[in-house]
Enzyme design. Structure first.
Site, PDB file in Angstrom:
ATOM      1  N   GLY A  73     -22.850 -14.966  13.000  1.00 55.52           N
ATOM      2  CA  GLY A  73     -21.973 -16.112  12.804  1.00 55.52           C
ATOM      3  C   GLY A  73     -21.744 -16.364  11.321  1.00 55.52           C
ATOM      4  N   THR A  74     -22.775 -16.183  10.558  1.00 53.60           N
ATOM      5  CA  THR A  74     -22.662 -16.411   9.109  1.00 53.60           C
ATOM      6  C   THR A  74     -21.614 -15.474   8.503  1.00 53.60           C
ATOM      7  OG1 THR A  74     -24.968 -17.107   9.034  1.00 53.60           O
ATOM      8  CG2 THR A  74     -23.970 -16.414   6.936  1.00 53.60           C
ATOM      9  N   ASN A 152     -24.221 -28.171  15.618  1.00 46.50           N
ATOM     10  CA  ASN A 152     -25.473 -27.545  16.043  1.00 46.50           C
ATOM     11  C   ASN A 152     -26.636 -28.536  16.114  1.00 46.50           C
ATOM     12  OD1 ASN A 152     -24.670 -27.127  13.173  1.00 46.50           O
ATOM     13  ND2 ASN A 152     -26.839 -26.628  12.938  1.00 46.50           N
ATOM     14  N   GLN A 180     -21.735 -22.625  18.281  1.00 50.46           N
ATOM     15  CA  GLN A 180     -22.501 -23.349  19.300  1.00 50.46           C
ATOM     16  C   GLN A 180     -21.675 -23.614  20.564  1.00 50.46           C
ATOM     17  OE1 GLN A 180     -25.645 -23.905  19.378  1.00 50.46           O
ATOM     18  NE2 GLN A 180     -26.231 -23.523  17.255  1.00 50.46           N
ATOM     19  N   SER A 200     -21.249 -16.222  17.718  1.00 46.80           N
ATOM     20  CA  SER A 200     -22.466 -15.448  17.449  1.00 46.80           C
ATOM     21  C   SER A 200     -23.207 -15.212  18.760  1.00 46.80           C
ATOM     22  CB  SER A 200     -23.348 -16.232  16.468  1.00 46.80           C
ATOM     23  OG  SER A 200     -24.537 -15.523  16.224  1.00 46.80           O
ATOM     24  N   HIS A 202     -26.308 -14.414  19.632  1.00 46.35           N
ATOM     25  CA  HIS A 202     -27.682 -14.841  19.966  1.00 46.35           C
ATOM     26  C   HIS A 202     -27.753 -16.275  20.466  1.00 46.35           C
ATOM     27  CE1 HIS A 202     -29.114 -17.092  16.230  1.00 46.35           C
ATOM     28  NE2 HIS A 202     -28.039 -16.507  15.748  1.00 46.35           N
ATOM     29  N   THR A 238     -20.351   1.237  10.028  1.00 47.62           N
ATOM     30  CA  THR A 238     -20.562   1.816  11.362  1.00 47.62           C
ATOM     31  C   THR A 238     -21.035   0.727  12.324  1.00 47.62           C
ATOM     32  OG1 THR A 238     -21.085   3.919  10.354  1.00 47.62           O
ATOM     33  CG2 THR A 238     -21.823   3.622  12.632  1.00 47.62           C
ATOM     34  N   CYS A 326     -35.349 -27.730   5.470  1.00 51.31           N
ATOM     35  CA  CYS A 326     -36.644 -28.108   4.896  1.00 51.31           C
ATOM     36  C   CYS A 326     -36.847 -27.406   3.565  1.00 51.31           C
ATOM     37  CB  CYS A 326     -37.761 -27.660   5.812  1.00 51.31           C
ATOM     38  SG  CYS A 326     -37.920 -28.703   7.225  1.00 51.31           S
TER      39      CYS A 326
HETATM   40  N1  PLP Z   1     -22.530 -21.875  12.660  1.00 47.22           N
HETATM   41  C1  PLP Z   1     -23.238 -22.671  13.479  1.00 47.22           C
HETATM   42  C2  PLP Z   1     -22.620 -23.928  13.986  1.00 47.22           C
HETATM   43  C3  PLP Z   1     -24.545 -22.321  13.840  1.00 47.22           C
HETATM   44  O1  PLP Z   1     -25.238 -23.123  14.654  1.00 47.22           O
HETATM   45  C4  PLP Z   1     -25.094 -21.119  13.344  1.00 47.22           C
HETATM   46  C5  PLP Z   1     -26.477 -20.733  13.665  1.00 47.22           C
HETATM   47  O2  PLP Z   1     -27.299 -21.557  14.022  1.00 47.22           O
HETATM   48  C6  PLP Z   1     -24.310 -20.304  12.506  1.00 47.22           C
HETATM   49  C7  PLP Z   1     -23.039 -20.722  12.182  1.00 47.22           C
HETATM   50  C8  PLP Z   1     -24.822 -19.025  11.953  1.00 47.22           C
HETATM   51  O3  PLP Z   1     -24.881 -18.030  12.936  1.00 47.22           O
HETATM   52  P1  PLP Z   1     -25.844 -16.767  12.742  1.00 47.22           P
HETATM   53  O4  PLP Z   1     -27.236 -17.257  13.009  1.00 47.22           O
HETATM   54  O5  PLP Z   1     -25.409 -15.775  13.762  1.00 47.22           O
HETATM   55  O6  PLP Z   1     -25.652 -16.286  11.358  1.00 47.22           O
END
Ligand code: PLP
Length: 407
Positions: A73-74, A152, A180, A200, A202, A238, A326
């Protein structure tokens, strides 16, 4: 209750056995490179095409080619925002919100330091955006608007259709962080005024380190990763084949169970909130008045510290989270709750419970059995701490506690 209660599914979810099983052959037998001309590689390429169609179906894209696989996601968030800035070098303004995930927040702070102008839209006490503030923020200089679909930390869902209409009326590209949302709410991106959408895997029962970016056909997009010709020249490197296959399988399963899961998990979440608010006077649900994800509950326990709650919950086999960043040893209050102007005595004591398809009523009741005692214990320590502070004229090195208390 034996075993662990895992109520931290917004952090990550368990990989489904069917997903792991679908992935395995691509780690063992079918190890060909999908870019290879020979059959051994190209058959893998066909499987990636199938996974792309499964992901496109989950988000309701018109055409699978609008889906680009990413590493997370990042990466999707970075690729979308940077891609829009690079495609529009004459524009130097970005609009986002104060409550984004750090993937967007951190990037936009970085871009601000590099000379871009960023408008950080605020939210009200319930976590809602002011659409007039959004309208007023847009200008000729705006290169991209990036706003999350669901938060999130609180689960608050933003009205993406309304937001998108405002943004589209100005001809500005609109990126939505739906990390999310995918797998939790039905998505039909083809029918919505959105141009780029990040997800994302996971977060919906597939492995970490794989995600996707939807780029609407016709949007000029400059790739973030440059190199080979993979992903139709939009993301070099790849392919992470096994993870892509896993993401496709998880997307297919999520789509098939979306309504059923949302209903069941939503009922459990509501039960958890009802029970906890009753059994713990001095607790409140943050964002309660808003449309929220069915699985997420952000509960503040007044005068307590969320981190201390987590330690004691963990001792009882309950995994939750504060949802806040944190720094070493000291709990920073959540930027989301601060933006919602949560009063100081409620701010530190926030705990996020995020449920999954595997959550049960027995688990909810177990959590409700454990939490009141933990709250009482922390209040007791807090009272002692205060008394100690008053009595002590000098710090006593022997009296430190492993559990942080906010009086
Ligand atoms: N954006 C949101 C709203 C998220 O909750 C998260 C991960 O918790 C991310 C982006 C980042 O995703 P990733 O963990 O796959 O990099």
């Amino acid at each position: 209750m034996a075993g662990e209660v895992y109520f931290d599914n917004n952090a990550t979810t368990r990989v489904l056995p069917e997903v792991a099983e679908a992935m395995l052959p691509f780690l063992t037998e079918f190890y060909g490179n999908p870019s290879s001309i020979h059959r051994f590689g190209s058959q893998v390429g066909q499987k990636i095409a199938d996974a792309r169609a499964q992901v496109a179906a989950l988000i309701g894209a018109a055409d699978p080619i609008e889906v680009i696989f990413t590493s997370s996601g990042t990466e999707g968030d970075n690729a979308a925002i940077r891609g829009m800035l690079e495609a529009r070098p004459d524009k130097r303004h970005i609009v986002t919100t104060q409550v984004e995930h750090s993937a967007v927040l951190g990037l936009c702070q970085h871009l601000e330091k590099k000379g871009y102008r960023v408008t950080w839209l605020g939210v009200d006490e319930n976590g809602a955006l002011d659409l007039e503030e959004l309208r007023a923020a847009l200008s000729e200089d705006t290169a991209v608007v990036s706003i999350m679909w669901a938060n999130n930390e609180t689960g608050v869902v933003f009205p993406i259709e309304q937001i998108g209409s405002i943004v589209r009326a100005r001809g500005i590209p609109f990126h939505v962080d739906a990390v999310q949302t995918a797998g939790k709410l039905p998505l039909q991106v083809k029918d919505l005024p959105v141009d780029l959408v990040t997800i994302s895997a996971h977060k919906f029962y597939a492995p970490k380190g794989i995600g996707a970016l939807y780029v609407r056909r016709g949007i000029t997009f400059s790739p973030f990763m440059i190199g080979g010709h993979q992903e139709r020249n939009r993301r070099a490197g790849t392919e992470n084949v096994a993870a892509i296959i896993g993401m496709g399988k998880a997307a297919e399963i999520a789509l098939g169970r979306l309504a059923e899961d949302a209903l069941r998990i939503g009922k459990l979440r509501d039960l958890l909130e009802t029970l906890l608010l009753e059994s713990c006077p001095g607790s409140r649900v943050n964002g309660k008045g808003q449309d929220r994800l069915p699985n997420t509950s952000n509960i503040s326990f007044r005068y307590l510290e969320g981190e201390s709650m987590l330690v004691l919950l963990d001792q009882q086999g309950i995994c939750a989270s504060t949802g806040s960043a944190c720094t070493a040893g000291s709990a920073e209050p959540s930027h989301v709750l601060r933006a919602m102007k949560v009063p100081a005595d409620w701010l530190q004591g926030a705990v996020r419970f995020s449920l999954s398809r595997f959550s049960t009523e027995e688990e909810v009741r177990y959590v409700n059995q454990m939490v009141p005692a933990i709250v009482q214990r922390l209040h007791g320590l807090s009272a002692l701490g205060k008394l100690g502070q008053q009595e002590r004229s000098q710090p006593d090195p022997g009296s430190s506690s492993t559990v942080g208390i906010r009086g």
